[in-house]
Design an enzyme around this catalytic site. Sequence first.
Site, short mmCIF file in Angstrom:
data_model
loop_
_atom_site.label_atom_id
_atom_site.label_comp_id
_atom_site.label_asym_id
_atom_site.label_seq_id
_atom_site.Cartn_x
_atom_site.Cartn_y
_atom_site.Cartn_z
N GLY A 13 8.80 19.31 42.29
CA GLY A 13 8.72 18.85 43.67
C GLY A 13 9.87 19.44 44.48
N ARG A 16 9.88 20.42 49.00
CA ARG A 16 9.91 19.54 50.18
C ARG A 16 10.93 18.44 49.96
NH1 ARG A 16 5.63 16.44 51.63
NH2 ARG A 16 4.35 16.72 49.78
N VAL A 65 2.92 18.27 37.49
CA VAL A 65 3.71 17.79 36.34
C VAL A 65 2.95 16.78 35.49
CG1 VAL A 65 5.96 18.26 37.39
CG2 VAL A 65 4.91 15.99 37.68
N ASN A 91 12.27 15.66 39.86
CA ASN A 91 12.26 15.07 41.20
C ASN A 91 10.85 14.73 41.70
OD1 ASN A 91 13.28 14.87 44.21
ND2 ASN A 91 11.67 16.43 44.21
N SER A 143 15.13 5.47 41.85
CA SER A 143 15.16 4.91 43.21
C SER A 143 15.89 3.58 43.18
CB SER A 143 13.73 4.67 43.70
OG SER A 143 13.75 3.85 44.85
N TYR A 156 5.27 1.61 42.02
CA TYR A 156 6.34 2.61 42.23
C TYR A 156 7.66 2.14 41.61
CZ TYR A 156 9.54 5.66 44.85
OH TYR A 156 10.52 6.56 45.21
N ALA A 158 8.14 0.01 39.25
CA ALA A 158 8.04 0.01 37.78
C ALA A 158 8.21 1.43 37.24
CB ALA A 158 6.70 -0.58 37.34
P1 NDP Z 1 8.23 14.06 49.30
O1 NDP Z 1 6.93 13.32 49.31
O2 NDP Z 1 8.86 14.45 50.59
O3 NDP Z 1 8.06 15.39 48.40
C1 NDP Z 1 7.49 15.28 47.13
C2 NDP Z 1 7.54 16.60 46.40
O4 NDP Z 1 7.01 16.37 45.08
C3 NDP Z 1 6.68 17.67 47.02
O5 NDP Z 1 7.30 18.93 46.82
C4 NDP Z 1 5.38 17.60 46.20
O6 NDP Z 1 4.67 18.83 46.12
C5 NDP Z 1 5.95 17.25 44.84
N1 NDP Z 1 4.99 16.61 43.94
C6 NDP Z 1 4.34 15.43 44.11
N2 NDP Z 1 3.52 15.20 43.06
C7 NDP Z 1 3.67 16.26 42.23
C8 NDP Z 1 3.11 16.63 40.98
N3 NDP Z 1 2.19 15.85 40.37
N4 NDP Z 1 3.49 17.78 40.41
C9 NDP Z 1 4.41 18.58 41.01
N5 NDP Z 1 4.98 18.31 42.18
C10 NDP Z 1 4.61 17.16 42.79
O7 NDP Z 1 9.21 13.17 48.41
P2 NDP Z 1 10.77 12.84 48.59
O8 NDP Z 1 11.51 14.09 48.78
O9 NDP Z 1 10.94 11.74 49.56
O10 NDP Z 1 11.12 12.22 47.15
C11 NDP Z 1 11.57 13.03 46.06
C12 NDP Z 1 11.88 12.12 44.89
O11 NDP Z 1 12.89 11.18 45.26
C13 NDP Z 1 10.69 11.31 44.41
O12 NDP Z 1 10.73 11.17 43.01
C14 NDP Z 1 10.90 9.96 45.07
O13 NDP Z 1 10.28 8.93 44.35
C15 NDP Z 1 12.40 9.86 45.03
N6 NDP Z 1 12.95 8.94 46.03
C16 NDP Z 1 12.74 9.16 47.38
C17 NDP Z 1 13.26 8.26 48.30
C18 NDP Z 1 13.09 8.43 49.77
O14 NDP Z 1 13.52 7.53 50.52
N7 NDP Z 1 12.52 9.52 50.26
C19 NDP Z 1 14.03 7.07 47.87
C20 NDP Z 1 14.18 6.97 46.45
C21 NDP Z 1 13.66 7.87 45.57
P3 NDP Z 1 3.68 19.33 47.32
O15 NDP Z 1 4.59 19.78 48.44
O16 NDP Z 1 2.90 20.44 46.75
O17 NDP Z 1 2.86 18.14 47.72
#
Ligand code: NDP
Length: 248
Positions: A13, A16, A65, A91, A143, A156, A158
């Site tokens: 991930g 983004r 993933v 991530n 998180s 989420y 969990a």
């Molecule tokens: P975003 O939704 O902005 O970005 C998610 C990224 O993960 C994207 O690049 C997406 O790819 C990729 N992704 C999602 N599913 C898959 C998959 N199955 N295989 C590969 N790549 C995948 O998320 P955030 O940046 O906000 O969050 C990043 C991490 O931080 C996450 O684990 C989230 O749970 C955690 N987090 C975020 C918080 C927040 O406030 N934002 C708070 C606490 C934790 P694509 O671009 O192709 O869709």
Amino acid sequence: MFRLDGKVALVTGGTRGIGRSCSELLAQAGARVVMAYRGNAEAAQEAVAAIEAAGGQAEAVQLDVADGAAVDAVIKDVTKRLGGLDILVNNAGIARDQLLLRVKQDEIDQTFATNVAGAIYCAKAAIRPMMRAKAGRIINLSSVVGETGNPGQVVYSASKAALLGLTKTLAREYASRGITVNAVAPGYIDTDMTSSLSDEIKEGIVSSTPLGRVGRPEEVAAAVLFLASDEAGYVTGQTIRVNGGMYV
Ligand code: NDP
């Protein structure tokens, strides 16, 4: 300090939001970064271009993933082509928020497949080259809600709590091999994931955050860079909380 010259990093991930900031910072510190994304090829191209424009080395690879066989194939290929894998940032994550009584089975399945199984598949594939190198860094994005819980986020939260168990177990399993495993637990960070929250919810979060504002992706990336560095060599099985004091 915190240089990663000559290291290879995989950020899932990584194209983004928080992942992209991690990719940019690790590349800025000298690592060659492979960014895995699920479907948004445009964001992936943009992320590669931004890192290259800043003088870094990066590539993007499409990888869900939740597909264990695909994870194996990509990590084998990266390791072979780039000569190893030093840093894994688990991530990639999704949130399907519902109150318990409204939760559907496919929301549970998808969330756990990506957030938990995905991290385990990646760690399993990465641990082999790290064991060969007798060194490695695995960093899992949990998180704040994995520790505190949050109404409406049963699935989420969990999944994010599960990542803490994974972190502690792998830290114990691979410490003797020179591999450290840690978690970063962000609070509310301004990304696409949180952009759909209503203003009311956002205001509620900000007012319960002692630092009185939302976090920025690069503030999470800074903790990831530290954990990825040689300087963090005596830190394992820990969680760094980047949440503005929301949970103390
Ligand atoms: P975003 O939704 O902005 O970005 C998610 C990224 O993960 C994207 O690049 C997406 O790819 C990729 N992704 C999602 N599913 C898959 C998959 N199955 N295989 C590969 N790549 C995948 O998320 P955030 O940046 O906000 O969050 C990043 C991490 O931080 C996450 O684990 C989230 O749970 C955690 N987090 C975020 C918080 C927040 O406030 N934002 C708070 C606490 C934790 P694509 O671009 O192709 O869709």
